[in-house]
Design an enzyme around this catalytic site. Structure first.
Site, PDB file in Angstrom:
ATOM      1  CB  CYS A 150      -0.951  -0.010   1.198  1.00  0.00           C
ATOM      2  SG  CYS A 150      -0.166  -0.286   2.794  1.00  0.00           S
ATOM      3  CG  ASN A 151       3.272   2.174   3.290  1.00  0.00           C
ATOM      4  OD1 ASN A 151       2.549   3.045   3.749  1.00  0.00           O
ATOM      5  ND2 ASN A 151       3.584   1.078   3.976  1.00  0.00           N
TER       6      ASN A 151
END
Lengths: 346, 346, 346, 346
Positions: A150-151
Site C-alpha cells: 500500500c505504501n
C-alpha cells in the site's frame, strides 16, 4: 470468474468481499479459507457483511480450490505465500498474491530485506507487479500477479512522472508516509490498541521498511539513472488512509504548473488517478473507502525542490481495490467494474 | 511576578492558566483580557478551569495592566501584537509575545513572509527569541521575549546538533511536520471541524509556511554555511502534538549511535529535552500535556542520510509551557518550576 | 509512606506513578512488580515516564515488599487479588486493591456476578469501599481498601443525592455509561484495536456487567427503600473518560434548580466534585487527566424524570487518582495532595 | 426521474450526490442550488466527488427547477423549507424535505417544540413521514415526503416492535442516543471543532430535543396506549453514526429470545433492517456509509426491562440514504436500487 480467497479472515480478505458486493457481475467469491477460523461464517467476523454473504471459512485445500474456483487471491503473510503459490499454479489456478513474496524480481534483494531465503526464485521473473498504471497489458494474461504494497503504490504513483520525465535527481527521493492503523492488519498487539494510538503519531522502521526495495525497483524500471529512496513510514491516528509526501531535488528550475502538466499527461487515461490543481491539497478522507488516488504538488522555487502528496485508501487502492482492478483485467472485464464509487466524506 | 494575559480566551491563554494552576509559586496570573469576550469568567469558556480560577476577562487597557501586573503575555495574532508591544514596553512592562511579530531579526524577511510592513523594526534586535535551549541567559533579563512557533521549536531542537556539529549539508534540510488540529487555534472554520478532520491527513501551505524563516534564522545562527529548509506541515487527526521528521544529507558516513552521542552531549543539561536510544521511536503521546521534548533518530547508511523525529505538545512546549519556562527565567525562579509533570499516557 | 505497586505494568499502575510524580511529598513508590515484565524499567514500557522514574519491575515477593514498603497497591485482576491480599495483610502491610475482590460485602453476591467462589469472605466486612465521598473517616485507618470500579464511581456519585434525599423511585434507576477504551486495560485483543474502535460505538455486557452490584450496594446503603439499577456500558471512541447518564423517575414534581440545590449541598465540601449550573452540560474532556468529577442535570418535567450526567477520567478519579486520594487519607496527608491540577483542554 | 437538490452545499446534499453515483439508473441529479455558494462546482466543495459530477451550484429559482426536474429534494433548515414547499408543490413538483417542517401532523406541537408558527399547516396532513418501514405505500404516490430525523429513525425502528406488540409500558420509554458530530451539519462553531470534540462526550438539549415529538408521534400511531419518551442525545467523538439505546419496562416477564422473535417477524421483509442474534451487539461501524440498520437487544430479567440498541449511519439511513429509498419508491423503481452496498469496516 470464480475466486477463492485464502486467508480471508483479515482486513484485506473481508474488504475484497465487501468490494465484490458492489460488483456488477463477472467476479464471484466462491470459497474463503482460514487456518485459524475455519467453520466460522465470514459475516460473524465482519458484521458489515451481514446480509451480504453466506460464505463460511473453510480449511485451505488445493484440491478443493481447483474444483471450485479459477483464480485464488492469497491474503496470507509473506513466507506463507511462497508455500502456496507453486502448488496453486501447478494445479492450474491463477493467483493474485497480497504478500510481498513475488513483488521483487531479484531473489537476493528479497533475502536482504526479508531475512529469509526465497524458495521459488524461478517464479520471480514470471510474476507481474500488480500495478495496472504500469503493467495493465501483462496483468490481463498473467498467471501470477504480485499485488503492490500500500505504501509502495502511493510512493510509486506519486513519483513516477518525476522519474519518467527525468526532471529530478532520482537519488534525492524521499517518501514520508502517514498511514492509518489498519495497515498493520488485525494484529492483536498493545501498540495497535485504540488507547495506544489515539492522539499519537510515531515513525517506525526508519531506513529498514520493506516497501523500500519495491519502490526503488519500480522507479528504477523507468529510468537508467540510479534511483535511491528514503522511505519513512509513520502511524497516524486513523483507521484507513495513506498520505505520502515525496521530496525530490529538481535538476533545473520548474514551476508548479509545468510539473502538474506532466502529471496530467501521465495520468490522463487512468480511471482512478486524479491530479489536483495548483493550490489544492490532496486529503486522505476524499478517497476513503474508494479506489481513487488523488495527487497534488508544489514546487518550492526557493530551494528548487518539488513536493508531491499522494493519497489513497490503504485497504482499497492499496490492497483489495487493486486486486479487484487486477481481477477485472484478468477476467477480461471492464477494469473499473465494481470500483466506480466515490470516497466517503465527511 | 504578577502576569497579565492579553487575548486570554484562546487555547494558549487558557493553557497558560492551566499550567500556572500547577505552579508552586512565584508566578501569578493577575489579569486576563479579551476583546470579544470581556465580562465572561474564564472558567465559563474553559470548563476544565472550573474551581481553579475566578478570573474574569476584561478589556485591554495599558493603564490598568501597568497597575496590576509586571509582565504581559500577549496571546494575540501577529500584526495585533505590533500594535500593543511598543506601548506596553513604554509603560515599563516586560512582554512575552506568542505571535510571530518579533521572532525574525530582519524586518524585510518579516515583510516578505507575512506580507505586511513591520511598524516597530527597531525592537527586532532587542527582542530575544524565546528558546531557552539557545538563549537562556538573555531571556533572564529580556524586556521583550518572542515565543517561538510550535513547529519551529520542534524543527530547531531536532536539527540543532546536526548543524552545530557541521555533519550535514545544511541546504539539504527537510522538516516534515505532523501537527494536531489545536495548532490552528479555536478558529471556527469548516476545515477544522471534527467531521472534516477525523480520519483525514492533509499537507498545507507547502513552500510558504511562515515558520520557515524562523527555522532558517535559528539554524543559520549556529553555522556559517548557508542553511535552507523545506518545511512542510501536515494536519493529522489529533487535538495536540507535533512530530517533525527531519531529513538531512550527511557529509560523510556516520552511524546512528555516533549521531545520538552528539545529541546527548548537546542536550545533557536540558531539563526538558530527552534523547531516546537507538531503535526507540519518539511518539507524540509520550509528551501529551507536558513540557517535554523527545528526540529519536536513525542513520540510513544506504543513502547516507540522517532521519530525526522530534515530538512535543504544541500547546505546552510549543506555546504556553515555553512561556512558563521563559517567565520562570525572567522572574529569577527555577526554570522548571510548575513544569515537572509527565505526559499523559494512554 | 512507601508504596509498592503489584502488577505495575498496566494502565493503572503506570498512571499511579505518573500521578505521584506530581505529588508534593509524603507518598513514594518504592517498588513495582510484574509477573510478565520483571526486569524491565517501567519507563521503557511507559515512555511518558522517561526522566521521572528509575524503577525497574521486579517479581512479586511478600518478604521483599514487607521490607521495603508499608502499603501495597494491588493492580492485578480479580481472583488474583484474593490470592495476595490475605498474605499481605498477614505480613502487616496495608492494602489498596484495584480489583473487584473486596468491594462487595456479601460473598454470595460476589459469587453470583463473578462466577467464582470467594476464598477470604471474612475480609469482606473489614474492607472499606474506597470512595472518600462516603467513607473518608474509615479509609484513614483501614487495613484494606477496595478501590471502586470506574463506572461505579460515576454512577454512584451521580445518583447519590437522588437516593439519599428520597426524591426518586430507586427501582427506576438506569445508568447508561459511555466509556473510553482504556477502561479495558492494555488487553491485546482485536476488539480493542484502533482500527476496530475508531468511529465505533457499541454497548456490551448488557444486564450482566459486574459493576452493577457495587452500584446497587452503595446506593442501597443510604436508603431503606429497595434499589434496582439497570447499568448499560458502551464503548466510545476515546482513550480516557466516562460519562454516565442516569435516569430516575421523580416521586413528585421537582424543578431542575431545586434538584441542583440538593446536589450542591451534598457536595459542597467535596474537593473534587463540581456541580454545574442549570443549562450547562458536563463533558468528559473538562476532567481529562484530572481527579475531578463534573455533574450536570435536568428535570424533564413533561415525563417527571430527572436526567443526570456525571463525568470523570476512568484512569484518575476512576482508578489511580482515587488511590492517591485514599493513600493520602491513609498516610494522614492532605487528601488533595498531588491531585490539584485541572483537566486537559482542548 | 430528474432531481433538483436545493441547499446542496451541506452534508446531506453532497451525500445524496455520492449515493446517486452508485445508482444503477432511473434517478439523476439534474440541478443543485445553494444560496451562499452559487457558481461553485460541487466537486470543489466535496473533493470526494471529483471525477463524479460536473454539477455547479446555482441560485434557487422555482421556474428553472420546474423546467429541469420533476422532484425537488430540500436540504435547507426548518423554517426555510416552509417558504419553499408550497411554491414548489404549486409548480407541480414533488418534494422530499430533509427538514422538520412537515414531519409533525399537528401544527401546535410543531409550534411548541420549534418556537415558530407554521405557515402552511394545511400541508401537514398531506405530508407523508418518509419512513418506508411504516409508510411504503403512501410514499410511492406522495407529493410531499417529510424525511425523518436521524435520531428519530433509530429510536422509532428500535422501539416499534415493543410498542406494536404492547409488551412494554409505553410511558416508560427512554432513548439515549450517541451521535456522530456530522449530525450537526457543517456548522462552523467552536463546539464542533476537532480539538473540542476529540476524546469528548457530552449530552445536550436534555428534555428539549426536537426529535422527541416525532418519535412520540410515530410510536403513538401504532398503539392506543399513551406514549411518552425521554430522548437524550449525546455527541461522541466520531464523524458519522448513531447508536440509540432504548430502555422500556416490560409489562410481564419476557425472555431475550422471545422478544428477538417479535423483532425478526416485524422486520423480516425489510431489506435494510437486520436483527442480530442473542448475545450479539450492534455497532455503528458495521453500517458506516451504508443504508443498513442493525438492531440488538437483551432483557434484563432481574429488573424486567428490555434494552435495545439500534445503529445506523446518520447521513445515509438517517438522511440521504432514506431519501434515495423514498425517491426509488416515488419513481416506481426497486426500493433498494443504489443502496445495496455494505458498511465500511474497519
Amino acid at each position: 470468474m470464480r475466486i477463492g480467497v485464502v486467508g480471508a479472515s483479515g482486513y484485506t480478505g473481508s474488504e475484497l468481499v465487501r468490494l465484490l458486493a458492489h460488483h456488477p457481475g463477472g467476479l464471484e467469491v466462491a470459497m474463503v479459507t482460514s487456518r485459524s477460523q475455519a467453520g466460522t461464517p465470514l459475516a460473524d467476523l465482519w458484521p458489515n457483511l451481514r446480509g451480504y454473504t453466506d460464505l463460511v471459512l473453510e480449511p485451505y485445500e488445493v484440491a478443493v480450490l481447483r474444483e471450485r474456483v479459477e483464480t485464488v487471491v492469497l491474503a496470507v503473510p509473506h513466507k506463507v505465500a511462497q508455500e502456496y503459490v507453486p502448488e496453486l499454479l501447478e494445479a492450474g489456478l491463477r493467483v493474485v498474491d497480497f504478500s510481498a513474496d513475488y513483488r521483487l524480481h531479484n531473489a537476493q534483494t528479497y533475502e536482504q530485506w526479508y531475512h529469509t531465503p526465497h524458495t521459488s526464485p524461478h517464479l520471480l521473473q514470471e510474476a507481474v507487479y500488480g500495478l495496472p498504471e504500469r503493467y495493465r497489458e501483462r496483468i490481463r494474461t498473467a498467471r501470477l500477479v504480485a499485488n503492490p504494497g500500500c505504501n509502495a503504490t502511493s510512493a510509486i504513483l506519486g513519483a513516477l512522472p518525476l522519474v519518467e520525465n527525468r526532471i529530478v535527481d532520482p537519488t534525492s527521493l524521499i517518501a514520508d508516509t502517514k498511514t492509518g492503523i489498519s495497515g498493520a492488519g488485525p494484529r492483536a498487539e498493545v501498540r495497535y490498541l485504540y488507547a495506544t494510538r489515539e492522539a499519537n503519531v510515531v515513525a517506525y522502521n526508519i531506513a529498514v521498511h520493506r516497501h523500500t526495495p519495491e519502490i526503488e525497483q519500480e522507479l528504477q524500471a523507468v529510468t537508467d539513472e540510479p534511483v535511491r529512496v528514503s522511505f519513512t513510514p509513520h502511524l497516524v491516528p486513523m483507521s484507513r488512509g495513506i498520505l505520502t509526501t515525496i521530496y525530490a531535488d529538481l535538476k533545473s528550475p520548474w514551476r508548479t504548473e509545468e510539473v502538474l502538466e506532466l502529471y496530467r499527461l501521465r495520468y490522463k487515461d487512468e480511471p482512478f488517478v486524479h491530479v489536483l490543481g495548483a493550490g489544492q491539497y490532496a486529503e486522505t478522507k476524499a478517497v476513503l473507502g474508494s479506489n481513487n488516488v488523488h495527487i497534488s504538488l508544489a514546487v518550492d522555487e526557493r530551494v528548487q525542490r518539488v513536493i508531491v502528496t499522494c493519497v489513497l485508501d490503504n485497504l482499497v487502492k492499496g490492497a483489495a481495490g487493486a486486486v479487484v482492478q487486477n481481477l477485472n483485467l484478468m477476467a477480461g472485464l471492464d477494469e473499473t467494474a465494481g470500483l466506480r464509487f466515490p470516497g466517503l466524506m465527511p
